[in-house]
Design an enzyme around this catalytic site. Structure first.
Site, PDB file in Angstrom:
ATOM      1  N   ASP A  58     -13.945  -1.078   4.617  1.00 16.83           N
ATOM      2  CA  ASP A  58     -13.532  -0.696   3.268  1.00 16.83           C
ATOM      3  C   ASP A  58     -14.773  -0.396   2.419  1.00 16.83           C
ATOM      4  O   ASP A  58     -15.752  -1.145   2.447  1.00 16.83           O
ATOM      5  CB  ASP A  58     -12.715  -1.836   2.633  1.00 16.83           C
ATOM      6  CG  ASP A  58     -11.915  -1.374   1.436  1.00 16.83           C
ATOM      7  OD1 ASP A  58     -10.684  -1.393   1.517  1.00 16.83           O
ATOM      8  OD2 ASP A  58     -12.531  -0.989   0.414  1.00 16.83           O
ATOM      9  N   ILE A  59     -14.700   0.687   1.679  1.00 10.97           N
ATOM     10  CA  ILE A  59     -15.863   1.105   0.867  1.00 10.97           C
ATOM     11  C   ILE A  59     -16.107   0.160  -0.323  1.00 10.97           C
ATOM     12  O   ILE A  59     -17.237   0.041  -0.798  1.00 10.97           O
ATOM     13  CB  ILE A  59     -15.702   2.579   0.427  1.00 10.97           C
ATOM     14  CG1 ILE A  59     -17.036   3.201   0.097  1.00 10.97           C
ATOM     15  CG2 ILE A  59     -14.710   2.712  -0.713  1.00 10.97           C
ATOM     16  CD1 ILE A  59     -16.987   4.723  -0.027  1.00 10.97           C
ATOM     17  N   HIS A  92      -5.087  -4.192   5.559  1.00 10.10           N
ATOM     18  CA  HIS A  92      -6.371  -4.820   5.236  1.00 10.10           C
ATOM     19  C   HIS A  92      -6.566  -6.047   6.127  1.00 10.10           C
ATOM     20  O   HIS A  92      -5.645  -6.860   6.278  1.00 10.10           O
ATOM     21  CB  HIS A  92      -6.378  -5.332   3.788  1.00 10.10           C
ATOM     22  CG  HIS A  92      -6.301  -4.253   2.756  1.00 10.10           C
ATOM     23  ND1 HIS A  92      -7.409  -3.704   2.165  1.00 10.10           N
ATOM     24  CD2 HIS A  92      -5.238  -3.630   2.183  1.00 10.10           C
ATOM     25  CE1 HIS A  92      -7.032  -2.785   1.278  1.00 10.10           C
ATOM     26  NE2 HIS A  92      -5.720  -2.727   1.273  1.00 10.10           N
ATOM     27  N   HIS A 114      -1.966   1.493   5.514  1.00  7.98           N
ATOM     28  CA  HIS A 114      -3.135   0.835   6.106  1.00  7.98           C
ATOM     29  C   HIS A 114      -2.950  -0.671   6.006  1.00  7.98           C
ATOM     30  O   HIS A 114      -2.216  -1.164   5.138  1.00  7.98           O
ATOM     31  CB  HIS A 114      -4.416   1.276   5.401  1.00  7.98           C
ATOM     32  CG  HIS A 114      -4.346   1.155   3.914  1.00  7.98           C
ATOM     33  ND1 HIS A 114      -3.703   2.084   3.117  1.00  7.98           N
ATOM     34  CD2 HIS A 114      -4.801   0.189   3.076  1.00  7.98           C
ATOM     35  CE1 HIS A 114      -3.777   1.709   1.859  1.00  7.98           C
ATOM     36  NE2 HIS A 114      -4.436   0.552   1.799  1.00  7.98           N
ATOM     37  N   GLN A 118      -0.762  -0.714  -4.082  1.00 11.23           N
ATOM     38  CA  GLN A 118      -1.234   0.347  -3.184  1.00 11.23           C
ATOM     39  C   GLN A 118      -1.903   1.448  -3.997  1.00 11.23           C
ATOM     40  O   GLN A 118      -1.363   1.900  -5.017  1.00 11.23           O
ATOM     41  CB  GLN A 118      -0.055   0.934  -2.384  1.00 11.23           C
ATOM     42  CG  GLN A 118      -0.500   1.937  -1.326  1.00 11.23           C
ATOM     43  CD  GLN A 118       0.649   2.447  -0.456  1.00 11.23           C
ATOM     44  OE1 GLN A 118       1.822   2.207  -0.762  1.00 11.23           O
ATOM     45  NE2 GLN A 118       0.315   3.139   0.614  1.00 11.23           N
ATOM     46  N   ASN A 156      -0.228  -3.274   1.461  1.00  7.73           N
ATOM     47  CA  ASN A 156       0.437  -2.968   0.190  1.00  7.73           C
ATOM     48  C   ASN A 156       1.333  -1.732   0.315  1.00  7.73           C
ATOM     49  O   ASN A 156       0.921  -0.725   0.888  1.00  7.73           O
ATOM     50  CB  ASN A 156      -0.611  -2.700  -0.897  1.00  7.73           C
ATOM     51  CG  ASN A 156      -1.529  -3.882  -1.126  1.00  7.73           C
ATOM     52  OD1 ASN A 156      -1.110  -5.035  -1.039  1.00  7.73           O
ATOM     53  ND2 ASN A 156      -2.795  -3.621  -1.406  1.00  7.73           N
TER      54      ASN A 156
HETATM   55  P1  5GP Z   1      -4.785  -0.225  -1.225  1.00  8.68           P
HETATM   56  O1  5GP Z   1      -5.143  -0.619  -2.625  1.00  8.68           O
HETATM   57  O2  5GP Z   1      -4.101   1.117  -1.178  1.00  8.68           O
HETATM   58  O3  5GP Z   1      -4.062  -1.263  -0.431  1.00  8.68           O
HETATM   59  O4  5GP Z   1      -6.167  -0.081  -0.473  1.00  8.68           O
HETATM   60  C1  5GP Z   1      -6.945   1.057  -0.468  1.00  8.68           C
HETATM   61  C2  5GP Z   1      -8.319   0.634  -0.026  1.00  8.68           C
HETATM   62  O5  5GP Z   1      -9.023   1.774   0.421  1.00  8.68           O
HETATM   63  C3  5GP Z   1      -9.141  -0.017  -1.128  1.00  8.68           C
HETATM   64  O6  5GP Z   1      -9.525  -1.323  -0.734  1.00  8.68           O
HETATM   65  C4  5GP Z   1     -10.335   0.911  -1.277  1.00  8.68           C
HETATM   66  O7  5GP Z   1     -11.520   0.223  -1.514  1.00  8.68           O
HETATM   67  C5  5GP Z   1     -10.363   1.642   0.056  1.00  8.68           C
HETATM   68  N1  5GP Z   1     -10.884   2.992  -0.029  1.00  8.68           N
HETATM   69  C6  5GP Z   1     -10.552   3.940  -0.941  1.00  8.68           C
HETATM   70  N2  5GP Z   1     -11.226   5.074  -0.697  1.00  8.68           N
HETATM   71  C7  5GP Z   1     -11.998   4.840   0.397  1.00  8.68           C
HETATM   72  C8  5GP Z   1     -12.943   5.640   1.112  1.00  8.68           C
HETATM   73  O8  5GP Z   1     -13.202   6.797   0.805  1.00  8.68           O
HETATM   74  N3  5GP Z   1     -13.545   5.057   2.193  1.00  8.68           N
HETATM   75  C9  5GP Z   1     -13.274   3.769   2.571  1.00  8.68           C
HETATM   76  N4  5GP Z   1     -13.923   3.298   3.635  1.00  8.68           N
HETATM   77  N5  5GP Z   1     -12.414   2.983   1.897  1.00  8.68           N
HETATM   78  C10 5GP Z   1     -11.785   3.518   0.828  1.00  8.68           C
END
Ligand code: 5GP
Ligand code: ZN
Length: 137
Positions: free
Chosen positions: A31-32, A102, A100, A94, A87
């Site tokens: 995760d970035i 985590h 995805h 989300q 999420n």
């Molecule tokens: P969500 O909030 O949808 O469950 O998680 C999305 C996740 O994707 C977040 O933790 C965010 O940091 C990660 N993320 C968003 N954009 C990128 C990206 O360009 N590269 C990577 N490696 N992670 C990303």
């Protein structure tokens, strides 16, 4: 592949990422914006916005892979615990609408703050839910 999906672009290699593992059906990247050291996300190559759109077979394989990745991270990082979190929908936090999972390593006293305010269960409400759910289960 879905146009304008950042995770599809990562899967295709059009956007760079650091990969921990990949196979024919999944890519696991760091995760970035990690919640902790070693926080990864498991991306099915198949584009589904959320769990409701993900085919059953991939859903099953995704959780098996989550267990494998969690086990490896525990060995490599020596963490004290691991959260496996997924999420669905904006209301659930989300932000990227390509399903995805985590996998978040946890360390004693890391103060990551993945908690919620505890509510009060009502037997009556629970029974109502069970009655409705039985129609679909
Ligand atoms: P969500 O909030 O949808 O469950 O998680 C999305 C996740 O994707 C977040 O933790 C965010 O940091 C990660 N993320 C968003 N954009 C990128 C990206 O360009 N590269 C990577 N490696 N992670 C990303
Ligand atoms: Zn996608």
């Amino acid at each position: 592949m879905s146009e304008n999906c950042i995770f599809c672009k990562i899967i295709e290699g059009d956007i760079p990422s650091t990969t921990l593992y990949e196979d024919e059906e999944f890519k696991v990247i760091f995760d970035i914006f990690p919640a902790s050291k070693g926080h990864v996300i498991i991306l099915p190559r198949y584009h589904a916005a959320n769990i409701f759109e993900l085919p059953q077979e991939i859903t099953a394989k995704a959780f098996v892979l989550a267990k494998k990745i969690a086990t490896v991270l525990k060995k490599v990082l020596g963490c004290d615990g691991i959260n496996i979190l997924q999420n669905n929908g904006e209301a659930a936090g989300q932000t990227v609408f390509h399903l995805h999972i985590h996998v978040i390593p946890r360390f004693k006293d890391d103060n990551m703050g993945l908690t919620w305010k505890q509510g009060q269960a009502s037997l009556e409400v629970l029974e109502e839910i069970v009655t409705e759910a039985k129609k679909y289960l």
